[in-house]
Design a protein around this motif. Structure first.
Motif, PDB file in Angstrom:
ATOM      1  N   THR A  17       0.816  -1.220   0.000  1.00 41.48           N
ATOM      2  CA  THR A  17       0.000   0.000   0.000  1.00 41.48           C
ATOM      3  C   THR A  17       0.851   1.272   0.000  1.00 41.48           C
ATOM      4  O   THR A  17       0.309   2.373  -0.128  1.00 41.48           O
ATOM      5  CB  THR A  17      -0.956   0.038   1.214  1.00 41.48           C
ATOM      6  N   ILE A  18       2.174   1.136   0.130  1.00 39.70           N
ATOM      7  CA  ILE A  18       3.041   2.322   0.091  1.00 39.70           C
ATOM      8  C   ILE A  18       3.083   2.837  -1.350  1.00 39.70           C
ATOM      9  O   ILE A  18       3.445   2.090  -2.264  1.00 39.70           O
ATOM     10  CB  ILE A  18       4.471   1.993   0.551  1.00 39.70           C
ATOM     11  N   PRO A  19       2.720   4.089  -1.567  1.00 43.44           N
ATOM     12  CA  PRO A  19       2.787   4.622  -2.930  1.00 43.44           C
ATOM     13  C   PRO A  19       4.228   4.668  -3.436  1.00 43.44           C
ATOM     14  O   PRO A  19       5.130   5.126  -2.729  1.00 43.44           O
ATOM     15  CB  PRO A  19       2.218   6.043  -2.797  1.00 43.44           C
ATOM     16  N   ILE A  20       4.409   4.170  -4.645  1.00 43.66           N
ATOM     17  CA  ILE A  20       5.726   4.195  -5.275  1.00 43.66           C
ATOM     18  C   ILE A  20       5.657   5.093  -6.497  1.00 43.66           C
ATOM     19  O   ILE A  20       4.864   4.872  -7.413  1.00 43.66           O
ATOM     20  CB  ILE A  20       6.203   2.790  -5.662  1.00 43.66           C
ATOM     21  N   ILE A  21       6.510   6.109  -6.464  1.00 45.47           N
ATOM     22  CA  ILE A  21       6.614   7.056  -7.562  1.00 45.47           C
ATOM     23  C   ILE A  21       7.933   6.771  -8.258  1.00 45.47           C
ATOM     24  O   ILE A  21       8.999   6.931  -7.661  1.00 45.47           O
ATOM     25  CB  ILE A  21       6.593   8.502  -7.031  1.00 45.47           C
ATOM     26  N   ILE A  22       7.849   6.312  -9.479  1.00 41.74           N
ATOM     27  CA  ILE A  22       9.065   6.100 -10.258  1.00 41.74           C
ATOM     28  C   ILE A  22       9.582   7.478 -10.662  1.00 41.74           C
ATOM     29  O   ILE A  22       8.829   8.304 -11.174  1.00 41.74           O
ATOM     30  CB  ILE A  22       8.784   5.236 -11.509  1.00 41.74           C
ATOM     31  N   PHE A  23      10.860   7.699 -10.394  1.00 41.80           N
ATOM     32  CA  PHE A  23      11.493   8.979 -10.718  1.00 41.80           C
ATOM     33  C   PHE A  23      12.763   8.647 -11.472  1.00 41.80           C
ATOM     34  O   PHE A  23      13.803   8.376 -10.894  1.00 41.80           O
ATOM     35  CB  PHE A  23      11.770   9.758  -9.428  1.00 41.80           C
ATOM     36  N   SER A  24      12.647   8.608 -12.802  1.00 39.20           N
ATOM     37  CA  SER A  24      13.704   8.076 -13.651  1.00 39.20           C
ATOM     38  C   SER A  24      14.017   9.009 -14.807  1.00 39.20           C
ATOM     39  O   SER A  24      13.155   9.776 -15.245  1.00 39.20           O
ATOM     40  CB  SER A  24      13.253   6.716 -14.211  1.00 39.20           C
TER      41      SER A  24
END
Length: 147
Positions: free
Chosen positions: A91-98
């Motif tokens: 449930t932890i939001p994961i924001i891809i920052f690539s």
């Protein structure tokens, strides 16, 4: 601010330069959350899967994860896959920052369960704006799970 506002922000980033720029942008936007850095996927999984058991890591899970894709060793895709298949973490939001804007990377990340995908800008002012939006949306506007 939401109740998750004082939980740490986990940044999984192998580039010291990129992490330093992120830190400056977070400070400019008065981020109150502690910012944790893991320099590779293995270190991130060690924290996430072992939180509360290892004294060198916080005893709480992060509010959000900013995850780079292309890192040595266990890359961001593998971290994303493991986290989103773990009932204690998914449930932890994961924001891809690539830096990658490749449509195959974007599609794969969403297929694996990414909550958002942002391309890292080269220009610092653009990076600062993306950080402002991350802080405003993910730490102020939305209700996050308590984990």
């Amino acid at each position: 601010m939401s109740s998750a506002s004082l939980k740490p922000i986990l940044v999984v980033e192998d580039s010291t330069e990129d992490f330093t720029a992120l830190g400056r942008a977070f400070r400019k936007h008065a981020l109150q959350n502690p910012v944790l850095r893991c320099t590779d996927g293995d270190q991130a999984l060690e924290y996430l899967q072992g939180y509360g058991r290892n004294i060198k890591w916080p005893a709480v899970l992060p509010a959000i994860i900013l995850l780079d894709l292309n890192m040595p060793g266990t890359d961001g895709r593998a971290v994303l896959d493991v986290v989103k298949h773990d009932d204690a973490l998914n449930t932890i939001p994961i924001i891809i920052f690539s830096t990658s804007s490749n449509s195959k990377d974007i599609e794969e990340c969403y297929r694996l369960g990414a909550n958002s995908y942002l391309t890292k800008p080269i220009d610092y002012a653009a990076m600062e704006e993306k950080v402002r939006l991350i802080v405003q949306y993910w730490l102020s506007a939305v209700e996050l799970p308590s984990n």
